[in-house]
Design an enzyme around this catalytic site. Structure first.
Site, PDB file in Angstrom:
ATOM      1  CG  ASP A  41      -1.634   1.556   1.670  1.00  0.00           C
ATOM      2  OD1 ASP A  41      -2.338   1.794   0.545  1.00  0.00           O
ATOM      3  OD2 ASP A  41      -2.022   1.151   2.458  1.00  0.00           O
ATOM      4  CG  ASP A  43      -1.601   7.339   0.599  1.00  0.00           C
ATOM      5  OD1 ASP A  43      -1.057   8.227   0.625  1.00  0.00           O
ATOM      6  OD2 ASP A  43      -2.370   7.129   0.089  1.00  0.00           O
TER       7      ASP A  43
END
Ligand code: TMP
Length: 300
Positions: A41, A43
């Site tokens: 991922d 962020d």
């Protein structure tokens, strides 16, 4: 069940089941780098949660359009939809519709406001965003070993790419961004988005059909071409995320062994129990990526 907590100077790592982890490490190591892929991922997983005491910005909320009215409109959408994103009372099919609605409206505002690439560059230059220490070393190590890294994000690919350019100052041939990619018209204004919208609830290996090489601006939304089938043969996974929902990023891949690494950045007491059960390895308090670099060097 065994729990190991190692105290570091600024952060801690928690392993709920060391036997299971050791078995997974051995299996992946034995199969070698040729069978491994990394799914991360973006962020608050690759990027820091806190920067100099301020909350790090995400690829969505760092973006400043030329006309500030559009920033306000996007913020209003955020205020309405963000609580719904985390509302456990909303059934999944209903929530999927709501998320499609949110992403659709936000993307429409970016187009209507005539977003330019220049605004993206300026927004990133001014943003409070930084990679965790060790991310560059991790990408370098994996590049050297020929292990692909897929960065899955329901954010904006063009912004993530610009963050990599401005903060890492180099590209990696093994890194692919699987996210929402913009198309600009001849005057440099945002015209549309490529392919299907990637939102929080469909951010997984199925979204690979929308992926393309990092620095390839061709019109082929399936630009990964043969790489996609090659990726599906890499059935061992090192997955990095900061939400339990990020574990779904490997959905669609028929994996053999998966090691999941979680980053629990904030309000540790509230989520420690669920996170430590969900992830094979859990880093607390906005840790660096150095532990993952060490793990990756064992795996390949
Ligand atoms: P991700 O970073 O886990 O891929 O998820 C994207 C996040 O972006 C998700 O938590 C919601 C957020 N978001 C915004 O902040 N602004 C927006 O306009 C939209 C559509 C999403």
């Amino acid at each position: 069940m065994e729990q190991v907590v190692v105290n570091g100077s600024a952060s801690q790592v928690v392993v709920d089941d060391t036997n299971s982890l050791q078995k997974k490490i051995s299996a992946i190591r034995q199969a070698g780098p040729i069978k491994l892929q990394v799914i991360a991922d973006f962020d608050a997983t690759l990027t820091k949660y806190w920067i100099d005491g301020c909350r790090g910005q995400s690829s969505h909320n760092l973006l400043q359009q030329e006309d500030p009215e559009y920033n306000d409109k996007r913020q209003k959408l955020f205020d309405y939809y963000h609580p719904l994103e985390f509302d456990p009372a909303i059934p999944l099919d209903e929530k999927t519709k709501l998320m499609e609605e949110w992403w659709g409206k936000t993307h429409a505002l970016l187009i209507e406001g005539g977003l330019t690439h220049n605004a993206i560059q300026n927004s990133v230059a001014k943003a409070t965003i930084a990679f965790r220490d060790g991310v560059t070393e991790l990408f370098e190590l994996l590049e050297e070993k020929g292990v692909p890294v897929l960065i899955f994000s329901a954010g904006l690919a063009d912004i993530i790419e610009e963050v990599l350019k401005q903060k890492v100052h180099r590209s990696f041939k093994n890194v692919r961004i699987v996210s929402n990619r913009m198309v600009f018209d001849e005057n440099g204004h945002l015209q549309s988005f490529k392919g299907k919208t990637i939102h929080v609830l469909n951010k997984n290996e199925h979204a690979l059909d929308m992926a393309e090489p990092l620095h390839d601006h061709c019109d082929d939304v399936n630009g990964l071409g043969d790489e996609k089938s090659a990726l599906r043969k890499r059935t061992n996974v090192l997955l990095l995320g900061d939400h339990i929902g990020d574990l779904g990023m490997s959905d669609g891949l028929d994996y053999e062994t998966r090691i999941s690494v979680g980053f629990l950045n904030d309000r540790v007491e509230n989520s420690l129990e669920s996170y430590r059960k969900a992830f094979d390895i859990l880093y607390l308090n906005d840790a660096s990526m150095h532990g993952v670099v060490k793990l990756a060097s064992h795996l390949c």
